[in-house]
Write an enzyme that holds these catalytic residues in place. Structure first.
Site, PDB file in Angstrom:
ATOM      1  N   HIS A   1       0.853  -1.268   0.098  1.00 49.95           N
ATOM      2  CA  HIS A   1       0.030   0.063  -0.075  1.00 49.95           C
ATOM      3  C   HIS A   1       0.977   1.358  -0.112  1.00 49.95           C
ATOM      4  O   HIS A   1       0.359   2.296  -0.404  1.00 49.95           O
ATOM      5  CB  HIS A   1      -0.895   0.084   1.218  1.00 49.95           C
ATOM      6  CG  HIS A   1      -2.605   0.577   0.713  1.00 49.95           C
ATOM      7  ND1 HIS A   1      -2.486   1.467  -0.018  1.00 49.95           N
ATOM      8  CD2 HIS A   1      -3.550   0.334   1.244  1.00 49.95           C
ATOM      9  CE1 HIS A   1      -3.731   1.886   0.054  1.00 49.95           C
ATOM     10  NE2 HIS A   1      -4.364   1.336   0.585  1.00 49.95           N
TER      11      HIS A   1
ATOM     12  N   ASP B   1      -2.324   1.563  -4.930  1.00 46.74           N
ATOM     13  CA  ASP B   1      -3.776   2.062  -4.068  1.00 46.74           C
ATOM     14  C   ASP B   1      -4.610   0.814  -4.668  1.00 46.74           C
ATOM     15  O   ASP B   1      -4.520   0.133  -5.611  1.00 46.74           O
ATOM     16  CB  ASP B   1      -3.937   3.352  -4.666  1.00 46.74           C
ATOM     17  CG  ASP B   1      -4.011   3.628  -5.833  1.00 46.74           C
ATOM     18  OD1 ASP B   1      -3.800   4.758  -6.378  1.00 46.74           O
ATOM     19  OD2 ASP B   1      -4.596   2.858  -6.553  1.00 46.74           O
TER      20      ASP B   1
END
Lengths: 372, 493
Positions: free
Chosen positions: B463, B467
């Site tokens: 992350h 995304d």
């Protein structure tokens, strides 16, 4: 005439014994001649274990006849790295097995026959067994010059070894087995039994190399079947047996528990892990880009695992922290190329992502793997 | 009374049968008790509280017996000690393997003649041992009898115990406790067995012969001869007496005792490396994204192409399609094929799609990768996979095959499972776990129910640089290629 019968739906070997063959009297001595239908070295070695552990040999003796597809068999207390070319074995898919009896390393293939003589411990007598074999050979081909040495080898023409012996003694039972070269591949034999590994120091039982010859070379009319028949015939005469039983060593109904024994013989811990403690002290050259580097490696291996490891590299060729990581990871791991390559490549994931570093690391690891 | 009973049973031997009927002859017990007191010193009475003798503490009230190396045969006088199966302080039972010695191509397993604790090993490894000289010193629990055999050197201290039993039982049979137990386990009356030992003593061999005659079997009669599972470390597996320590018939009220022990092993080699890698992986902030793929058309396509591949000598599974589709997706979303440096300052977009395939081997998880998938055809990927799989199962994967991966797929579905939570393998930034293909009912465009081949995919991504939207779009693209394999043709280079 020794009749052959095969074990189809019968349960224990005892069942066969109790069922008299039509027209033939059942065995009076209780002794048996049995032959394996399998060429799997592990299955056949497991049969030996099974008979040794479970058969009551008080009033009977057993002769077990078997042949294996290409395999190298080392003695109980030997060092496979010292005895054979493991790299070549892996390449050619030749199996490596460690037997439970002592003695040296042999190469088996379908041109080699194996004989195992089972008796009680008290009746253990190797010379007698080998004399039986020689008698059978002479009965088959009287002109063969074969004799037994006091090292329990059988020599052809006073020169060439055609049979080697080993034995295992337990609490109550004992067995003596020997090989007999009929038509084995001598080229493969000599190449696999030559170890390329340098710098090994160990107390493992060493093999005594000998010139070998196939009986086939002496007399091309001989086949393995003929030799097996002749020996079985002689044994049958001496022990009053009238038939030979063939059986499948994977059959649990005949030999309950056999598959566990087979599996155990194939484990890494048995084949490699039972190697007596040894040390490796060697150096090699690595060619990297345009330079040649000297690397010195020292390792102590116990139970097949690296107990102590030391790698001497030219200064700063690899960051010392990284080298330290490699040595730390190698310590305690198996002295095995597969383990080392997976270990080294896994470690690479947590190293700085630098192509130059990676290729140096890979080069060093590949050379380390060549030692195993 | 209970204490005396316990004393008697412990004096028999650790873990041996307690004969119920013997307890009844109360009158004789007192007689024995006094006899025992004469023979032993006070410390023997410590055992009275236990019915079962646990040898965890070194209670050295027993006598030390020197176990001599017995005759090997063939006139051999010396052997080399090659392996010890026990060490000083270990407890052994009769017939346990003590060591392995070698003499001139013969390997001999030496087994213990006594029950007791090993107190001294007379030789180190690779030393020469002599026949007739002491091999080990064993401390025998003084309450036990030494099983008489033809060539025992010491006089058994408990020989009068047997005579006493004889009187209690009313039989004239002489047999050691071990032999009695064997007979009991096989429901044999000792009076029916012919003894061939001294004074018509019944030996273990006599029991076995008796049983062999009964069943006509060659095999040792007792099913308790531990054929399956094999006992660890012992070369020879004789009949019943071996497991006396583990088989105590228990009176109904006593709870079952679990005698398993925890086993601690060091983490070595490959696993040590995995610990490092996975600890590093955990530092990556993972997020997951899962979806369901309808593989009905792909299943059909593969069925058609399988024989074609077979002719060319290659086994075609689903993986080559999954891998190629992933590579096509990575062309559109190259961030998933990237690597973040240690300081998280730079992202490197890798040009090659070296897609790793997780493989389960005997050792554990290994991840070889197919190099440069972006320029490979599905067939080429399939044949490369075949090569990696055969090398993997033979344990011969090279360092080149195991390094340089940029993206990984794990087909855990071949073992089972639907959704998973895969862990990213550093230095990569994404990984996908594929569940098993199930036949499930689904609705088609016309609202009809049909049989669909459904597979679940679970993606994990880093992350820090990826995304959710990117992952979702990549997954959708990958899914569309697989649900409609013909669409792959448009984008294949």
């Amino acid at each position: 005439m020794v009749l052959q019968s095969s074990l189809k739906n019968c349960l224990h070997l005892s069942y066969i014994l109790r069922t008299p063959k039509a027209g033939f009297r059942s065995t009076t001595s209780g002794s048996l001649i049995i032959q394996s239908t399998s060429n799997d070295v592990y299955q056949n070695l497991a049969v030996e274990d099974w008979i040794h552990d479970h058969m009551n040999l008080e009033n009977r003796q057993v002769l077990f006849l078997w042949r294996n597809s290409p395999a190298v068999v080392i003695g109980r207390h030997q060092n496979p790295w010292q005895e054979c070319n493991l790299r070549l074995l892996r390449q050619k898919n030749i199996k490596l097995a460690r037997r439970r009896s002592g003695g040296g390393t042999v190469y088996h293939d379908l041109g080699n026959i194996n004989l195992t003589f089972f008796t009680t411990r008290k009746k253990y007598e190797r010379m007698e067994n080998l004399k039986l074999v020689v008698k059978a050979l002479k009965a088959l081909r009287p002109q063969l010059d074969v004799h037994v040495t006091d090292r329990y080898d059988i020599l052809l023409d006073r020169q060439y070894k055609i049979s080697g012996t080993a034995a295992k003694l337990g609490r109550t039972a004992a067995y003596h087995h020997c090989t007999l070269l009929c038509n084995a591949d001598k080229f493969v034999l000599s190449s696999v039994l030559k170890s390329p590994y340098k710098g090994l120091k160990s107390n493992a039982t060493p093999s005594v190399p000998a010139s070998v010859k196939n009986l086939f070379e002496e007399d091309p009319s001989l086949t393995c079947e003929m030799l097996l028949d002749a020996i079985a015939e002689e044994y049958a005469t001496q022990h009053q047996i009238d038939h030979r039983i063939t059986f499948n060593p994977a059959d649990e109904t005949v030999l309950p528990g056999i598959n566990n024994k087979t599996k155990e013989l194939q484990t890494w811990d048995w084949v490699y892990g039972k190697t007596p403690k040894f040390s490796v002290s060697t150096c090699f050259n690595m060619v990297y880009k345009d330079s040649v580097l000297d690397v010195k490696v020292d390792m102590d291996v116990k139970h097949g695992r690296i107990e102590v490891c030391n790698i001497d590299l030219p200064e700063q060729w690899l960051p010392s922290a990284l080298c330290g990581e490699l040595v730390k990871s190698l310590t305690g791991s198996k002295f095995c190329p597969n383990e080392t390559s997976t270990l080294a490549t896994t470690l690479l994931r947590v190293c700085p992502q630098d192509d130059e570093l990676h290729s140096r690391w890979n080069l060093l690891c590949e050379n380390m793997i060549m030692l195993m | 009374m209970a204490a005396v009973t316990a004393l008697r049973s412990s004096c028999r031997a650790a873990g041996r049968l307690v004969c119920i009927h013997r307890v009844r002859s109360c009158s004789s017990i007192r007689f024995i008790k006094s006899k025992y007191v004469c023979v032993f010193d006070k410390s023997a009475l410590k055992f009275s509280h236990q019915q079962r003798l646990f040898r965890t503490s070194a209670v050295s009230c027993g006598q030390i017996v020197q176990f001599k190396l017995s005759d090997i045969g063939e006139g051999i006088t010396e052997v080399t000690v090659k392996e010890w199966y026990i060490k000083e302080g270990d407890s052994v039972s009769q017939f346990d393997s003590i060591c392995e010695v070698q003499s001139d191509k013969a390997s001999v397993t030496i087994t213990s003649r006594y029950d007791g604790i090993i107190r001294k090993l007379h030789y180190n490894l690779d030393e020469i041992a002599y026949v007739g000289k002491p091999l080990v010193d064993i401390e025998i629990d003084a309450s036990k009898g030494v099983a008489p055999e033809e060539d025992v050197v010491e006089t058994p201290p408990m020989s009068h115990e047997e005579h006493t039993h004889q009187e209690i039982k009313g039989h004239k049979t002489l047999a050691t406790p071990a032999v009695r137990r064997l007979a009991m386990e096989n429901n044999i009356k000792l009076s029916e067995v012919v003894g061939t030992g001294k004074d018509n003593r019944i030996l273990k061999e006599d029991i076995l012969n008796y049983l062999a005659k009964q069943t006509g079997a060659i095999l040792p009669p007792s099913p308790k001869a531990e054929i399956i599972p094999p006992l660890p470390k012992s070369e020879t597996v004789p009949a019943a007496p071996k497991d006396k320590a583990r088989k105590i018939p228990v009176p109904v009220s006593r709870p079952v005792v679990f005698s398993g022990k925890d086993k601690t092993e060091p983490i070595t080699g490959f696993h040590k490396a995995m610990v490092k890698t996975m600890s590093a992986a955990l530092k990556i902030p993972h997020f997951g994204y899962c979806d369901e793929i309808d593989l009905t058309q792909l299943v059909q396509l593969r069925e058609e192409l399988k024989p074609l591949a077979q002719i060319r000598g290659v086994k075609l599974s689903f993986m080559p399609f999954f891998i190629k589709a992933a590579s096509l997706g990575l062309l559109q979303y190259p961030v998933l094929n990237a690597s973040l440096d240690e300081s998280c300052q730079n992202v490197t977009y890798k040009a090659s799609h070296n897609i790793g395939v997780a493989m389960d081997t005997e050792q554990g998880l290994i991840v070889p990768n197919v190099k440069n998938v972006q320029v490979c055809s599905v067939f080429e990927i399939a044949s490369e996979l075949n090569r990696l799989q055969s090398l993997g199962s033979a344990g011969q994967l090279g360092t080149n095959d195991l390094t340089g991966g940029t993206f990984t797929l794990s087909n855990i579905g071949t073992i089972g499972g639907t959704y998973a939570k895969p862990v990213i393998l550093p230095p990569e930034v994404a990984i996908g776990a594929l569940g098993k293909i199930q036949v499930l009912p689904r609705f088609n465009g016309k609202g009809e129910v049909f049989k669909a081949q459904i597979m679940n995919v679970s993606w994990s991504a880093d992350h820090r640089i990826i995304d959710g939207a990117t992952m979702a779009r990549f997954s959708n693209l990958w899914k569309s290629y697989l649900e409609n394999p013909a669409s792959m043709l448009l984008d294949l280079k």
